[in-house]
Design a protein around this motif. Sequence first.
Motif, mmCIF file in Angstrom:
data_model
loop_
_atom_site.group_PDB
_atom_site.id
_atom_site.type_symbol
_atom_site.label_atom_id
_atom_site.label_comp_id
_atom_site.label_asym_id
_atom_site.label_seq_id
_atom_site.Cartn_x
_atom_site.Cartn_y
_atom_site.Cartn_z
ATOM 1 N N GLY A 13 0.999 -1.276 -0.064
ATOM 2 C CA GLY A 13 -0.230 0.061 0.042
ATOM 3 C C GLY A 13 0.664 1.074 0.062
ATOM 4 N N ALA A 14 2.027 1.238 -0.676
ATOM 5 C CA ALA A 14 3.020 2.306 -0.581
ATOM 6 C C ALA A 14 2.570 3.403 -1.635
ATOM 7 C CB ALA A 14 4.404 1.811 -0.827
ATOM 8 N N SER A 15 1.657 3.340 -2.449
ATOM 9 C CA SER A 15 1.202 4.140 -3.641
ATOM 10 C C SER A 15 0.874 5.586 -3.190
ATOM 11 C CB SER A 15 0.766 3.619 -4.586
ATOM 12 O OG SER A 15 -0.828 3.098 -4.228
ATOM 13 N N ALA A 37 2.099 -2.328 -4.429
ATOM 14 C CA ALA A 37 0.390 -1.682 -4.577
ATOM 15 C C ALA A 37 -0.013 -2.389 -5.826
ATOM 16 C CB ALA A 37 0.474 -0.287 -4.423
ATOM 17 N N THR A 62 1.544 -5.486 -7.051
ATOM 18 C CA THR A 62 0.638 -6.559 -6.492
ATOM 19 C C THR A 62 -0.185 -6.386 -6.219
ATOM 20 O OG1 THR A 62 3.001 -6.917 -5.443
ATOM 21 C CG2 THR A 62 1.173 -7.951 -4.199
ATOM 22 N N ASP A 63 -1.190 -7.261 -6.092
ATOM 23 C CA ASP A 63 -2.683 -7.528 -5.497
ATOM 24 C C ASP A 63 -2.535 -8.266 -4.119
ATOM 25 O OD1 ASP A 63 -5.183 -7.864 -4.804
ATOM 26 O OD2 ASP A 63 -6.093 -7.995 -6.639
ATOM 27 N N VAL A 64 -2.476 -7.553 -3.222
ATOM 28 C CA VAL A 64 -2.265 -8.297 -1.931
ATOM 29 C C VAL A 64 -3.576 -9.459 -1.688
ATOM 30 C CG1 VAL A 64 -0.812 -6.607 -0.931
ATOM 31 C CG2 VAL A 64 -3.485 -6.722 -0.217
ATOM 32 N N ALA A 91 -1.075 -2.137 3.234
ATOM 33 C CA ALA A 91 -2.244 -2.012 2.580
ATOM 34 C C ALA A 91 -3.678 -2.439 3.077
ATOM 35 C CB ALA A 91 -2.189 -3.027 1.033
ATOM 36 N N ILE A 93 -8.274 -1.336 3.044
ATOM 37 C CA ILE A 93 -9.482 -0.704 2.590
ATOM 38 C C ILE A 93 -10.423 -0.687 3.638
ATOM 39 C CG2 ILE A 93 -8.998 -1.606 0.342
ATOM 40 C CD1 ILE A 93 -11.076 -4.060 0.815
ATOM 41 N N VAL A 113 -8.028 -8.575 2.048
ATOM 42 C CA VAL A 113 -6.952 -7.422 1.977
ATOM 43 C C VAL A 113 -6.362 -7.105 3.456
ATOM 44 C CG1 VAL A 113 -6.512 -4.814 1.068
ATOM 45 C CG2 VAL A 113 -7.914 -6.631 -0.126
ATOM 46 N N ALA A 141 -2.739 -1.550 12.153
ATOM 47 C CA ALA A 141 -4.081 -1.874 12.375
ATOM 48 C C ALA A 141 -4.811 -0.379 12.314
ATOM 49 C CB ALA A 141 -3.848 -2.376 13.662
ATOM 50 N N PRO A 185 -3.795 3.874 14.477
ATOM 51 C CA PRO A 185 -3.755 5.135 14.170
ATOM 52 C C PRO A 185 -5.322 5.659 14.397
ATOM 53 C CG PRO A 185 -2.894 4.366 12.220
ATOM 54 C CD PRO A 185 -3.281 3.209 12.958
ATOM 55 N N ALA A 188 -6.609 9.443 10.374
ATOM 56 C CA ALA A 188 -5.323 10.158 9.980
ATOM 57 C C ALA A 188 -5.458 11.225 8.973
ATOM 58 C CB ALA A 188 -4.553 8.856 9.490
ATOM 59 N N GLY A 191 -4.133 10.785 5.465
ATOM 60 C CA GLY A 191 -4.228 9.661 4.967
ATOM 61 C C GLY A 191 -5.256 9.251 4.131
ATOM 62 N N GLY A 192 -5.287 8.443 3.154
ATOM 63 C CA GLY A 192 -6.338 8.296 2.285
ATOM 64 C C GLY A 192 -7.822 8.082 2.760
ATOM 65 N N TYR A 194 -9.297 8.177 5.800
ATOM 66 C CA TYR A 194 -9.943 9.449 6.567
ATOM 67 C C TYR A 194 -10.344 10.636 5.530
ATOM 68 C CZ TYR A 194 -10.857 13.279 9.759
ATOM 69 O OH TYR A 194 -11.138 14.533 10.043
HETATM 70 N N1 LIG Z 1 -6.147 6.890 6.802
HETATM 71 C C1 LIG Z 1 -6.718 6.503 8.119
HETATM 72 O O1 LIG Z 1 -7.242 7.627 8.719
HETATM 73 C C2 LIG Z 1 -6.353 5.591 8.751
HETATM 74 C C3 LIG Z 1 -6.713 5.256 10.107
HETATM 75 C C4 LIG Z 1 -6.174 4.055 10.633
HETATM 76 C C5 LIG Z 1 -5.504 3.052 10.060
HETATM 77 N N2 LIG Z 1 -5.347 3.148 8.769
HETATM 78 C C6 LIG Z 1 -4.820 2.161 7.976
HETATM 79 O O2 LIG Z 1 -3.633 2.688 7.530
HETATM 80 C C7 LIG Z 1 -3.441 1.700 6.140
HETATM 81 C C8 LIG Z 1 -3.470 2.732 4.847
HETATM 82 O O3 LIG Z 1 -4.433 3.673 4.836
HETATM 83 P P1 LIG Z 1 -4.694 4.872 3.949
HETATM 84 O O4 LIG Z 1 -5.624 5.838 4.503
HETATM 85 O O5 LIG Z 1 -3.384 5.444 3.325
HETATM 86 O O6 LIG Z 1 -5.267 4.101 2.638
HETATM 87 P P2 LIG Z 1 -5.365 4.553 1.298
HETATM 88 O O7 LIG Z 1 -4.594 6.012 0.988
HETATM 89 O O8 LIG Z 1 -6.691 4.377 0.458
HETATM 90 O O9 LIG Z 1 -4.291 3.650 0.390
HETATM 91 C C9 LIG Z 1 -4.251 2.450 0.484
HETATM 92 C C10 LIG Z 1 -3.086 1.525 -0.225
HETATM 93 O O10 LIG Z 1 -3.609 0.178 -0.164
HETATM 94 C C11 LIG Z 1 -3.476 -0.088 -1.716
HETATM 95 N N3 LIG Z 1 -4.167 -1.229 -1.755
HETATM 96 C C12 LIG Z 1 -5.404 -1.250 -1.719
HETATM 97 N N4 LIG Z 1 -6.108 -2.484 -2.024
HETATM 98 C C13 LIG Z 1 -4.791 -3.137 -2.378
HETATM 99 C C14 LIG Z 1 -4.696 -4.650 -3.025
HETATM 100 N N5 LIG Z 1 -6.004 -5.359 -3.154
HETATM 101 N N6 LIG Z 1 -3.629 -4.977 -3.141
HETATM 102 C C15 LIG Z 1 -2.598 -4.120 -2.981
HETATM 103 N N7 LIG Z 1 -2.549 -2.926 -2.495
HETATM 104 C C16 LIG Z 1 -3.769 -2.403 -2.245
HETATM 105 C C17 LIG Z 1 -3.629 1.050 -2.264
HETATM 106 O O11 LIG Z 1 -2.953 1.039 -3.702
HETATM 107 P P3 LIG Z 1 -3.634 0.584 -5.001
HETATM 108 O O12 LIG Z 1 -4.989 1.058 -5.038
HETATM 109 O O13 LIG Z 1 -2.803 1.022 -6.181
HETATM 110 O O14 LIG Z 1 -3.545 -1.063 -5.067
HETATM 111 C C18 LIG Z 1 -2.849 2.171 -1.665
HETATM 112 O O15 LIG Z 1 -1.536 2.082 -1.814
HETATM 113 C C19 LIG Z 1 -4.744 0.951 5.949
HETATM 114 O O16 LIG Z 1 -4.335 -0.296 6.330
HETATM 115 C C20 LIG Z 1 -5.613 1.546 6.926
HETATM 116 O O17 LIG Z 1 -6.900 0.590 7.421
HETATM 117 C C21 LIG Z 1 -5.606 4.452 7.944
#
Ligand SMILES: NC(=O)c1ccc[n+]([C@@H]2O[C@H](COP(=O)([O-])OP(=O)(O)OC[C@H]3O[C@@H](n4cnc5c(N)ncnc54)[C@H](OP(=O)(O)O)[C@@H]3O)[C@@H](O)[C@H]2O)c1
Length: 273
Positions: A13-15, A37, A62-64, A91, A93, A113, A141, A185, A188, A191-192, A194
């Motif tokens: 999920g580094a994208s 990702a 990668t599709d995880v 990574a 959702i 995922v 988490a 967290p 965030a 972060g995407g 939120y």
């Molecule tokens: N943002 C928050 O507020 C928050 C709070 C607590 C925890 N988290 C956790 O932090 C992590 C990152 O969240 P984020 O907010 O940064 O999410 P995000 O911006 O939606 O990014 C998600 C990342 O996961 C990748 N991904 C999604 N489905 C995938 C799949 N099937 N295979 C490979 N990669 C996949 C996406 O890349 P592609 O779509 O290109 O595959 C993207 O790089 C998650 O585990 C989330 O639950 C986030």
Amino acid sequence: MKELRERTALITGASRGLGLVIARSLAREGMNLALAARSAETLERVAAELRTLGVKVTTIPTDVSKESDLRHLVDQTRKEFGTIDLLVNNAGIEAFRPFHLIEPADIIETLQVNLTATLLLTRFVLPHMLEAGRGHIVNMASTAGKYGPAYGAAYGASKSGMIAFTQSLRGELYKTGVSASAICPGFARDGGIYEVIRARTGKSTPWYLGSTSAEAVARAVIKAVKQDRPDLVVNFPALRPVFALCQAFPRLGEWIVRTTTRRYLKLAASRES
Ligand SMILES: NC(=O)c1ccc[n+]([C@@H]2O[C@H](COP(=O)([O-])OP(=O)(O)OC[C@H]3O[C@@H](n4cnc5c(N)ncnc54)[C@H](OP(=O)(O)O)[C@@H]3O)[C@@H](O)[C@H]2O)c1
């Protein structure tokens, strides 16, 4: 693991979102990076940026949710760098909906995922870490794993699974040189996930729920690895005392959580319906 320079990190999920900010922070620590990702082009753009920090970066689309992709990810990273010293299972959702309305396919995908991929990828990386006698696994988490959120049942279940998994690993890996941490967290900012919820609701979280910056989450990842922390809750205001209260006094805890979160989470879920 105290020293990160010239070691290798594999980040899923580094994208974009938190994964991107974590990758930047690890690059600043001097770590070489394998970025995973689904979106190859976005990963390449991220890699080009991170290479300017003087570290080696490879991208592995990668599709995880696919076991074969996870095996390939580990093989490719080892081929490129020889070892994997740090695995960040990031990574993820979200699926905020009333549980009686959520599509069964969304339940399966969320668990696949967020949770199954975390377990499988760790399973494939761990033998190599144990052989090297060194390594750390960070599982991204959420506070949703500390207390199941209303309208986010599948997401909360996946995240509490990640926390329990981390605890099991730590019990098994004691004194092997390999360890694991869970990062939890709150919402965030930048972060995407939120940001999607904020756009959907048109509202930020109420002040008493608070939030965190992506940078703070990245700092927590580094702290967890260097100080071998079991888990870190990243949010302002601090939420760990609330979770402790929920454990000690479940009915009072439930009332506090319901009173402070339900309205916002219901809004997040209803806008998606
Ligand atoms: N943002 C928050 O507020 C928050 C709070 C607590 C925890 N988290 C956790 O932090 C992590 C990152 O969240 P984020 O907010 O940064 O999410 P995000 O911006 O939606 O990014 C998600 C990342 O996961 C990748 N991904 C999604 N489905 C995938 C799949 N099937 N295979 C490979 N990669 C996949 C996406 O890349 P592609 O779509 O290109 O595959 C993207 O790089 C998650 O585990 C989330 O639950 C986030």
